[in-house]
Design a protein around this motif. Structure first.
Motif, PDB file in Angstrom:
ATOM      1  N   GLU A  15      92.230  13.104  65.896  1.00  7.86           N
ATOM      2  CA  GLU A  15      92.339  14.411  66.559  1.00  7.86           C
ATOM      3  C   GLU A  15      93.721  15.025  66.357  1.00  7.86           C
ATOM      4  O   GLU A  15      93.852  16.247  66.239  1.00  7.86           O
ATOM      5  N   LYS A  16      94.735  14.189  66.285  1.00  2.00           N
ATOM      6  CA  LYS A  16      96.099  14.700  66.073  1.00  2.00           C
ATOM      7  C   LYS A  16      96.222  15.380  64.714  1.00  2.00           C
ATOM      8  O   LYS A  16      96.829  16.454  64.593  1.00  2.00           O
ATOM      9  N   THR A  17      95.629  14.746  63.695  1.00  2.00           N
ATOM     10  CA  THR A  17      95.781  15.252  62.335  1.00  2.00           C
ATOM     11  C   THR A  17      94.652  16.193  61.920  1.00  2.00           C
ATOM     12  O   THR A  17      94.785  16.919  60.919  1.00  2.00           O
ATOM     13  N   GLY A  18      93.538  16.158  62.652  1.00  2.00           N
ATOM     14  CA  GLY A  18      92.389  16.946  62.237  1.00  2.00           C
ATOM     15  C   GLY A  18      91.724  16.404  60.991  1.00  2.00           C
ATOM     16  O   GLY A  18      91.043  17.139  60.265  1.00  2.00           O
ATOM     17  N   THR A  19      91.898  15.089  60.744  1.00  2.00           N
ATOM     18  CA  THR A  19      91.310  14.460  59.564  1.00  2.00           C
ATOM     19  C   THR A  19      90.488  13.243  59.964  1.00  2.00           C
ATOM     20  O   THR A  19      90.762  12.586  60.972  1.00  2.00           O
ATOM     21  N   PHE A  20      89.472  12.953  59.174  1.00  2.00           N
ATOM     22  CA  PHE A  20      88.629  11.759  59.312  1.00  2.00           C
ATOM     23  C   PHE A  20      87.867  11.697  60.637  1.00  2.00           C
ATOM     24  O   PHE A  20      87.315  10.659  60.979  1.00  2.00           O
ATOM     25  N   LEU A  21      87.835  12.786  61.360  1.00  2.00           N
ATOM     26  CA  LEU A  21      87.034  12.891  62.579  1.00  2.00           C
ATOM     27  C   LEU A  21      86.730  14.366  62.810  1.00  2.00           C
ATOM     28  O   LEU A  21      87.616  15.141  63.181  1.00  2.00           O
ATOM     29  N   GLU A  22      85.476  14.735  62.574  1.00  2.00           N
ATOM     30  CA  GLU A  22      85.089  16.132  62.757  1.00  2.00           C
ATOM     31  C   GLU A  22      85.258  16.550  64.218  1.00  2.00           C
ATOM     32  O   GLU A  22      85.111  15.740  65.136  1.00  2.00           O
ATOM     33  N   LYS A  23      85.548  17.809  64.441  1.00  2.00           N
ATOM     34  CA  LYS A  23      85.749  18.306  65.803  1.00  2.00           C
ATOM     35  C   LYS A  23      84.433  18.423  66.565  1.00  2.00           C
ATOM     36  O   LYS A  23      84.395  18.265  67.794  1.00  2.00           O
ATOM     37  N   LEU A  69      81.801   8.356  65.932  1.00  2.33           N
ATOM     38  CA  LEU A  69      82.058   7.704  67.219  1.00  2.33           C
ATOM     39  C   LEU A  69      81.045   6.595  67.491  1.00  2.33           C
ATOM     40  O   LEU A  69      81.400   5.546  68.048  1.00  2.33           O
ATOM     41  N   GLU A  70      79.790   6.810  67.091  1.00  2.17           N
ATOM     42  CA  GLU A  70      78.780   5.752  67.255  1.00  2.17           C
ATOM     43  C   GLU A  70      79.187   4.492  66.513  1.00  2.17           C
ATOM     44  O   GLU A  70      79.156   3.382  67.074  1.00  2.17           O
ATOM     45  N   TRP A  71      79.546   4.666  65.254  1.00  2.00           N
ATOM     46  CA  TRP A  71      79.859   3.490  64.440  1.00  2.00           C
ATOM     47  C   TRP A  71      81.217   2.901  64.790  1.00  2.00           C
ATOM     48  O   TRP A  71      81.439   1.705  64.616  1.00  2.00           O
ATOM     49  N   LEU A  72      82.110   3.706  65.307  1.00  3.31           N
ATOM     50  CA  LEU A  72      83.354   3.162  65.842  1.00  3.31           C
ATOM     51  C   LEU A  72      83.052   2.252  67.028  1.00  3.31           C
ATOM     52  O   LEU A  72      83.590   1.143  67.138  1.00  3.31           O
ATOM     53  N   MET A  73      82.176   2.698  67.929  1.00  6.19           N
ATOM     54  CA  MET A  73      81.815   1.880  69.081  1.00  6.19           C
ATOM     55  C   MET A  73      81.034   0.640  68.669  1.00  6.19           C
ATOM     56  O   MET A  73      81.174  -0.436  69.269  1.00  6.19           O
ATOM     57  N   PHE A  74      80.194   0.765  67.631  1.00  5.41           N
ATOM     58  CA  PHE A  74      79.497  -0.389  67.064  1.00  5.41           C
ATOM     59  C   PHE A  74      80.494  -1.448  66.631  1.00  5.41           C
ATOM     60  O   PHE A  74      80.331  -2.639  66.921  1.00  5.41           O
ATOM     61  N   GLN A  75      81.543  -0.999  65.948  1.00  5.52           N
ATOM     62  CA  GLN A  75      82.558  -1.960  65.511  1.00  5.52           C
ATOM     63  C   GLN A  75      83.276  -2.570  66.708  1.00  5.52           C
ATOM     64  O   GLN A  75      83.442  -3.792  66.778  1.00  5.52           O
ATOM     65  N   MET A  76      83.712  -1.746  67.627  1.00  2.41           N
ATOM     66  CA  MET A  76      84.483  -2.237  68.764  1.00  2.41           C
ATOM     67  C   MET A  76      83.673  -3.200  69.632  1.00  2.41           C
ATOM     68  O   MET A  76      84.188  -4.197  70.125  1.00  2.41           O
TER      69      MET A  76
END
Length: 210
Positions: A81-89, A98-105
């Motif tokens: 969110e800081k850079t506006g990259t690799f995460l769509e707004k 976010l789903e797959w981030l939570m899957f990993q975590m």
């Protein structure tokens, strides 16, 4: 301004060094020697209340004020969110990231981590029990990822996202998981593509041990 990365050479630590390199953010590494209980230092506790690496301190946080962030998933979201990259707004790609981030975590981290633990035990009965339990679940998770990567090139869809950085930190240790990526061809294709990225290579090359 330079971000402080407090970390060690672990899968969770590598997630963040890779992300910082890919995002082109200046940073410096402050090693936290978890092999010598460095994570319990009171100074580190101030920025990571759970005594876990990694954590960051950004002197240029919201409203230009310093901010510390702990938990690797939260750090990836913050940096995206800081850079506006690799995460769509907005939109489906953000939801998928976010789903797959939570899957990993929640899964592809805790389960392989247990494999690492039980591989190190000397008691054969305990070792066998743990590996049977957690290796089976780790292999299942590789299968989940393989199916996802059979329909999209990256976890969030067409483009690389913070979810890929998160999963890569642990897929990097696939040999320690006793997993042959040839058994998961879509994961293998994705892994090779990720590891060929210059930013990823720099993120894995940087010393996290000082």
């Amino acid at each position: 301004m330079t971000i402080e990365l407090h970390t060690w050479d672990t899968p969770n630590g590598r997630k963040i060094s890779v992300a910082l390199e890919e995002m082109g953010l200046p940073y410096k590494v402050t090693p936290i020697d978890i092999s010598n209980n460095g994570q319990f230092d009171p100074a580190f506790l101030k920025i990571s209340p759970n005594n876990r690496i990694p954590a960051i301190v950004d002197p240029d946080g919201p409203e230009g004020k310093p901010v510390s962030v702990f938990e690797s998933g939260a750090i990836l979201i913050y940096l995206g969110e800081k850079t506006g990259t690799f995460l769509e707004k907005t939109g489906a790609a953000r939801i998928a990231a976010l789903e797959w981030l939570m899957f990993q975590m929640g899964g592809f981290g805790p389960m392989p981590g247990q494999v690492h633990h039980f591989l190190g035990l000397e008691n054969e009965a305990d070792r066998r029990y743990g590996l049977e339990r957690y290796s089976k679940e780790t292999v299942r998770l590789y299968g989940v990822m393989d199916r996802r990567l059979g329909v999209v090139p990256y976890f969030a869809g067409a483009d690389v996202s913070i979810a890929d950085f998160a999963v890569l930190g642990w897929a990097w240790r696939h040999e320690r998981h006793k997993v042959d990526l040839a058994d998961f061809p879509n994961v293998k294709r994705w892994y090779e593509a990720m590891m060929a990225r210059p930013g990823v290579q720099r993120g894995f090359a940087v010393s996290l041990k000082g």
